[in-house]
Design an enzyme around this catalytic site. Structure first.
Site, PDB file in Angstrom:
ATOM      1  N   CYS A   1      -2.822   2.583  -5.039  1.00 27.94           N
ATOM      2  CA  CYS A   1      -2.937   3.043  -3.650  1.00 27.94           C
ATOM      3  C   CYS A   1      -4.156   2.433  -2.953  1.00 27.94           C
ATOM      4  CB  CYS A   1      -3.056   4.566  -3.663  1.00 27.94           C
ATOM      5  SG  CYS A   1      -3.568   5.265  -2.090  1.00 27.94           S
TER       6      CYS A   1
ATOM      7  N   TRP B   1       3.193  12.349  -7.806  1.00 30.55           N
ATOM      8  CA  TRP B   1       2.259  11.681  -8.735  1.00 30.55           C
ATOM      9  C   TRP B   1       2.178  12.441 -10.048  1.00 30.55           C
ATOM     10  CZ3 TRP B   1       1.259   6.966  -7.372  1.00 30.55           C
ATOM     11  CH2 TRP B   1       1.027   6.613  -6.038  1.00 30.55           C
TER      12      TRP B   1
ATOM     13  N   ARG C   1       1.585  16.949   2.100  1.00 31.28           N
ATOM     14  CA  ARG C   1       1.943  15.922   1.133  1.00 31.28           C
ATOM     15  C   ARG C   1       0.914  15.946   0.003  1.00 31.28           C
ATOM     16  NH1 ARG C   1       0.511  11.288   4.205  1.00 31.28           N
ATOM     17  NH2 ARG C   1       1.093  10.037   2.420  1.00 31.28           N
ATOM     18  N   VAL C   2       1.345  15.510  -1.149  1.00 27.81           N
ATOM     19  CA  VAL C   2       0.433  15.465  -2.302  1.00 27.81           C
ATOM     20  C   VAL C   2       0.015  14.006  -2.488  1.00 27.81           C
ATOM     21  CG1 VAL C   2       0.253  15.828  -4.776  1.00 27.81           C
ATOM     22  CG2 VAL C   2       1.390  17.526  -3.335  1.00 27.81           C
ATOM     23  N   THR C   3      -1.156  13.696  -1.958  1.00 24.99           N
ATOM     24  CA  THR C   3      -1.590  12.296  -1.896  1.00 24.99           C
ATOM     25  C   THR C   3      -2.838  12.049  -2.734  1.00 24.99           C
ATOM     26  OG1 THR C   3      -2.906  12.788   0.072  1.00 24.99           O
ATOM     27  CG2 THR C   3      -0.685  11.967   0.448  1.00 24.99           C
ATOM     28  N   VAL C   4      -3.035  10.803  -3.076  1.00 26.39           N
ATOM     29  CA  VAL C   4      -4.308  10.328  -3.613  1.00 26.39           C
ATOM     30  C   VAL C   4      -4.990   9.525  -2.511  1.00 26.39           C
ATOM     31  CG1 VAL C   4      -3.734  10.227  -6.065  1.00 26.39           C
ATOM     32  CG2 VAL C   4      -3.048   8.324  -4.581  1.00 26.39           C
TER      33      VAL C   4
ATOM     34  N   GLU D   1      -9.151  12.704   2.145  1.00 27.70           N
ATOM     35  CA  GLU D   1      -9.059  11.646   3.160  1.00 27.70           C
ATOM     36  C   GLU D   1      -9.985  10.496   2.742  1.00 27.70           C
ATOM     37  OE1 GLU D   1      -7.143  11.063   5.827  1.00 27.70           O
ATOM     38  OE2 GLU D   1      -8.294   9.215   5.996  1.00 27.70           O
ATOM     39  N   SER D   2      -9.402   9.349   2.469  1.00 28.41           N
ATOM     40  CA  SER D   2     -10.166   8.260   1.852  1.00 28.41           C
ATOM     41  C   SER D   2     -11.387   7.832   2.661  1.00 28.41           C
ATOM     42  CB  SER D   2      -9.258   7.051   1.619  1.00 28.41           C
ATOM     43  OG  SER D   2      -8.751   6.560   2.835  1.00 28.41           O
TER      44      SER D   2
ATOM     45  N   TYR E   1       2.275  -0.557   6.446  1.00 28.29           N
ATOM     46  CA  TYR E   1       3.223   0.542   6.206  1.00 28.29           C
ATOM     47  C   TYR E   1       4.174   0.702   7.389  1.00 28.29           C
ATOM     48  CZ  TYR E   1       0.682   2.015   2.049  1.00 28.29           C
ATOM     49  OH  TYR E   1       0.126   2.058   0.798  1.00 28.29           O
TER      50      TYR E   1
HETATM   51  N1  LIG Z   1      -4.872   9.563   4.793  1.00 30.88           N
HETATM   52  C1  LIG Z   1      -4.839   9.452   3.416  1.00 30.88           C
HETATM   53  C2  LIG Z   1      -3.558   8.738   2.995  1.00 30.88           C
HETATM   54  C3  LIG Z   1      -3.406   8.680   1.507  1.00 30.88           C
HETATM   55  C4  LIG Z   1      -1.985   8.280   1.112  1.00 30.88           C
HETATM   56  O1  LIG Z   1      -1.081   8.201   1.947  1.00 30.88           O
HETATM   57  N2  LIG Z   1      -1.782   8.032  -0.200  1.00 30.88           N
HETATM   58  C5  LIG Z   1      -0.452   7.685  -0.675  1.00 30.88           C
HETATM   59  C6  LIG Z   1      -0.506   6.629  -1.746  1.00 30.88           C
HETATM   60  S1  LIG Z   1      -0.872   5.034  -1.135  1.00 30.88           S
HETATM   61  C7  LIG Z   1       0.179   8.905  -1.335  1.00 30.88           C
HETATM   62  O2  LIG Z   1      -0.435   9.530  -2.172  1.00 30.88           O
HETATM   63  N3  LIG Z   1       1.423   9.209  -0.952  1.00 30.88           N
HETATM   64  C8  LIG Z   1       2.190  10.273  -1.541  1.00 30.88           C
HETATM   65  C9  LIG Z   1       3.081  10.962  -0.517  1.00 30.88           C
HETATM   66  O3  LIG Z   1       2.973  10.661   0.663  1.00 30.88           O
HETATM   67  O4  LIG Z   1       3.856  11.805  -0.924  1.00 30.88           O
HETATM   68  C10 LIG Z   1      -6.080   8.713   2.965  1.00 30.88           C
HETATM   69  O5  LIG Z   1      -6.457   7.709   3.591  1.00 30.88           O
HETATM   70  O6  LIG Z   1      -6.694   9.162   2.018  1.00 30.88           O
END
Ligand SMILES: N[C@@H](CCC(=O)N[C@@H](CS)C(=O)NCC(=O)O)C(=O)O
Length: 335
Positions: free
Chosen positions: A57, A90, A124-127, A142-143, A189
């Protein structure tokens, strides 16, 4: 698509595109801050915070680059998820190359940690995720904000004297971070996930106009904000390093390869060769993730072969005004 709704995992809950076929990124939910101040709830400490990342990511990758540049590896630990993300989101698969277990909770899925932090989470469950082991909760996911916290609040624990948000450059860094986000970081994206021709065209126009612009700027100066390496360089790096292998082909950003740009390509190599950075780049995870995780875009999950890029080739960027912080000069670095 999958997300948490009131703490329950749902696989039918949200659409990534609007009715007109444009990709819509969701707002990030956990936005607390670590502050180096006596009465702050989250104070910088070594061993207290943990990063959950995917090597694939680009947003998570930003936090790993800042951690590496500053030498925060001993202060902030990391768990790495499986690059392949299916309906369950994930996952931790420690048996797989480059992946780890969840070092804090031994969870099977990242979503378990979101629910632990907020049993009613709707998101959403994000990294990336920045986890506080003391309060057992998420500080922030938030990165851009995690990158800033690691950069500015942890100097006491950093092994290198590296400031990526230096006084005198701050406004410019913030301006550039905003300026590159929509056309470049998010632009790939928007191109890749568009489901109609028009939003795709718009995204590609914006993306290559922005890349052309920065290519020109980088003909005159070593880094995006001038003569200093900053967070803006980290933010563009994680998109550029994925570009030729993934975004060009998988997301149809195929007007030009980054390696065909006169200045962006040496600039990318310069950043890659900055001490600490190369070991944060895991092209195997990057390729596996993108080509296998988006069935709408690549239903047969074939991973495109090339190109094999010479990130280590000489870049000659040291002839331009600007140099990396002294602690990152190749002679004093540990790799
Ligand atoms: N705004 C977030 C975006 C993070 C993001 O979209 N991560 C993606 C991976 S590249 C993710 O985990 N997506 C999982 C999902 O949307 O379900 C950031 O910049 O930290």
């Amino acid at each position: 698509m999958n997300m948490l709704v009131d703490g329950e995992w749902r696989t039918d809950a949200y659409e990534t595109t609007d009715d007109d076929g444009s990709f819509q990124r969701q707002e990030t939910t956990f936005r607390d801050r670590i502050h180096d101040e006596p009465d702050a709830r989250f104070q910088p400490e070594a061993g207290r915070y943990h990063l959950y990342v995917s090597y694939a990511c680009p947003w998570a990758h930003r936090t790993l680059v800042v951690r590496a540049l500053k030498g925060l590896e001993d202060a902030i630990s990391v768990s790495v998820v499986d690059p392949y993300r299916d309906e369950d989101g994930w996952q931790f698969t420690p048996e797989k190359e480059g992946c780890t277990r969840d070092h804090v909770h031994d969870a099977d899925y990242l979503r378990e940690l979101y629910v632990k932090a907020d049993p009613d989470a709707t998101c959403r469950v994000t990294v990336p995720v920045l986890w506080d082991e003391q309060e057992d909760t998420i500080v922030n996911n938030e990165s851009k904000e995690i990158m800033r916290m690691l950069d500015t609040e942890f100097d006491e624990y950093a092994e290198r004297d590296v400031d990526l948000y230096p006084e005198g450059y701050r406004e410019e860094v913030d301006r550039i971070l905003d300026e590159i986000y929509e056309p470049i970081n998010n632009g790939v994206y928007r191109a890749g996930f568009a489901t109609e021709q028009e939003p795709y065209e718009e995204a590609v126009d914006d993306l290559f106009a922005a890349l052309d612009h920065w290519d020109e700027v980088l003909g005159e100066q070593r880094y995006l904000a001038g003569d200093r390496l900053t967070e803006a360089d980290v933010a563009i790096f994680t998109t550029l390093v994925r570009f030729d292998n993934v975004y060009h082909t998988h997301f149809m950003c195929n007007v030009q390869y980054v390696r065909e740009y006169d200045n962006l390509w040496p600039y990318l190599r310069d950043l890659y060769q900055t001490p600490g950075v190369a070991r944060t780049v895991h092209m195997d995870h990057i390729k596996e993730h993108y080509y296998t995780t988006h069935p709408d875009v690549n239903p047969h999950r074939i991973v495109a072969r090339g190109p094999d890029l010479a990130f280590d080739a000489p870049h000659d960027r040291d002839e331009l005004p600007g140099s990396p912080p002294a602690d990152l000069a190749p002679a004093s670095a540990d790799d």
